[in-house]
Design a protein around this motif. Sequence first.
Motif, mmCIF file in Angstrom:
data_model
loop_
_atom_site.group_PDB
_atom_site.id
_atom_site.type_symbol
_atom_site.label_atom_id
_atom_site.label_comp_id
_atom_site.label_asym_id
_atom_site.label_seq_id
_atom_site.Cartn_x
_atom_site.Cartn_y
_atom_site.Cartn_z
ATOM 1 N N VAL A 127 0.838 -1.207 0.000
ATOM 2 C CA VAL A 127 0.000 0.000 0.000
ATOM 3 C C VAL A 127 0.867 1.249 0.000
ATOM 4 O O VAL A 127 0.600 2.215 -0.737
ATOM 5 N N LYS A 128 1.933 1.267 0.804
ATOM 6 C CA LYS A 128 2.804 2.443 0.892
ATOM 7 C C LYS A 128 3.516 2.707 -0.435
ATOM 8 O O LYS A 128 3.627 3.863 -0.875
ATOM 9 N N ILE A 129 4.009 1.630 -1.068
ATOM 10 C CA ILE A 129 4.675 1.788 -2.364
ATOM 11 C C ILE A 129 3.697 2.324 -3.404
ATOM 12 O O ILE A 129 4.002 3.257 -4.158
ATOM 13 N N ARG B 76 1.450 6.536 -6.843
ATOM 14 C CA ARG B 76 0.182 7.138 -7.243
ATOM 15 C C ARG B 76 0.286 8.658 -7.315
ATOM 16 O O ARG B 76 -0.370 9.302 -8.146
ATOM 17 N N GLN B 77 1.122 9.255 -6.455
ATOM 18 C CA GLN B 77 1.286 10.702 -6.477
ATOM 19 C C GLN B 77 1.865 11.165 -7.813
ATOM 20 O O GLN B 77 1.480 12.212 -8.345
ATOM 21 N N ASP C 251 1.460 9.517 -10.635
ATOM 22 C CA ASP C 251 0.372 9.328 -11.594
ATOM 23 C C ASP C 251 -0.572 10.520 -11.604
ATOM 24 O O ASP C 251 -1.032 10.962 -12.660
ATOM 25 N N LEU C 252 -0.878 11.042 -10.434
ATOM 26 C CA LEU C 252 -1.784 12.183 -10.343
ATOM 27 C C LEU C 252 -1.175 13.415 -11.006
ATOM 28 O O LEU C 252 -1.879 14.184 -11.685
ATOM 29 N N MET C 253 0.129 13.617 -10.815
ATOM 30 C CA MET C 253 0.787 14.763 -11.441
ATOM 31 C C MET C 253 0.861 14.585 -12.957
ATOM 32 O O MET C 253 0.693 15.547 -13.714
ATOM 33 N N ILE C 254 1.099 13.346 -13.414
ATOM 34 C CA ILE C 254 1.111 13.058 -14.846
ATOM 35 C C ILE C 254 -0.267 13.303 -15.448
ATOM 36 O O ILE C 254 -0.405 13.909 -16.516
ATOM 37 N N ALA C 255 -1.312 12.845 -14.756
ATOM 38 C CA ALA C 255 -2.685 13.042 -15.235
ATOM 39 C C ALA C 255 -3.031 14.527 -15.299
ATOM 40 O O ALA C 255 -3.709 14.979 -16.234
ATOM 41 N N SER D 27 10.681 10.276 -13.745
ATOM 42 C CA SER D 27 10.917 10.069 -12.312
ATOM 43 C C SER D 27 10.196 8.816 -11.828
ATOM 44 O O SER D 27 10.756 8.034 -11.047
ATOM 45 N N ARG D 28 8.953 8.630 -12.283
ATOM 46 C CA ARG D 28 8.208 7.432 -11.885
ATOM 47 C C ARG D 28 8.897 6.172 -12.387
ATOM 48 O O ARG D 28 9.008 5.187 -11.659
#
Length: 413
Positions: A159-161, A166-167, A169-173, A396-397
Amino acid sequence: MEMKTVRIGDLYTVSNGLSKGKAFFGSGFPFLTFSEVMNNFFVPEKLTSLVQTDEKERDKFSIKRGDVFLNRTSETAEELGISCVALQDHPNATFNGFCKRLRPIADEVVPEYIGYYLRSKVFRKHMLALTGSMITRASLRNEQLTSIEIQLPSKEIQVKIANILRQYDLMIANCKKQIALLEEAAQRLYREWFVDMRFPGHENVSFQNGYPIDWSEITLNDITSKFATGLNPRKNFVLGHGHNYYVTIKNLTSTYVVLDEKCDKIDDDAITKINKRSDLRAGDLLFSGIGTIGRVALIYEDPINWNISESLFTLRPNERVSSEFLYLLLLDSKIQGFAQANSQGSAQKGIRMAALKSFKLYLPSCEILKQFDSLVKPYIEQLKIVHKLYKFYSESRCLLLPRLISGEIKIDA
């Protein structure tokens, strides 16, 4: 970080997808396409494709949270087994027959985590090892897939990874959303001025055949200083070697080039050979001429670690127009329709360079073009900034993902 080794076959059952004729598509119930699996880490929240199915098919080929979808066949080993994970139930939806579905049978995997893990280099090495001896079209068998062993940390660590990644992903979106809005604003301005003919002062201009009388009828060739293509690897270089990207139509998504794990790799010698033909530089435009015809991208910076295939045209504006004007012209429905209507070929259609050069248009006066450029350039400059952010977050991701999953970056439980 403590890891447990588990066989995929101990975590999931495997089944193939729905195969139906073309007549069944276009209406009915939601359908997860092959393209959506290939282009997304996670199943989109809303499935827009439709297929006619009965209750038995919707039960057999259903989509539920935790399901993993892998493409089961590919022209290349590098693209085999690309994954997409469902984060929610999709009532009445089914999935395509070119994919395998892995349905969880054990409560050991967090769907968000496995979505990243299966796209990581850590897992892709397993997949490539399975396909390394394939000579013709690559395909994935159930027994191969279920025998793969993966490393799982505790669910808490999973979950932590996933939350960290996910952060990004949100910036990419968010970048994608900004890009779409800026592109639409620029295209709307172009349509208002040069399609609807509502440019400044249009009320006081004399028109003939729908265009101002001082506009010149020219061809696309008249406003370009260079028209070229990339290079086919056949007899020129070998794909899969080096750290540079070989961009084809599949990497020209929407209106920008995407350099990611789905790009073929080439070495420095290949880059040099291709650039002798393409001569790519900042301000050039890319236009896809084969297969999916009419995708367009504006090159913001001189390419350093990538170049293009022969399926992409490169156009360079001359002194008569700006890169911004040519970019929006190539996106306009008139030239897009022209390219489609003049494409040839039975197996795979394409437009010849000479045909594209012959496209006719009316070129606005210098004064109108200057006014337009002054208004549209800020949109393009902002696009350039957002594209840089998009590239930074994506890279970065990609760098962070394998380090988190392998345990190189420590995460406290």
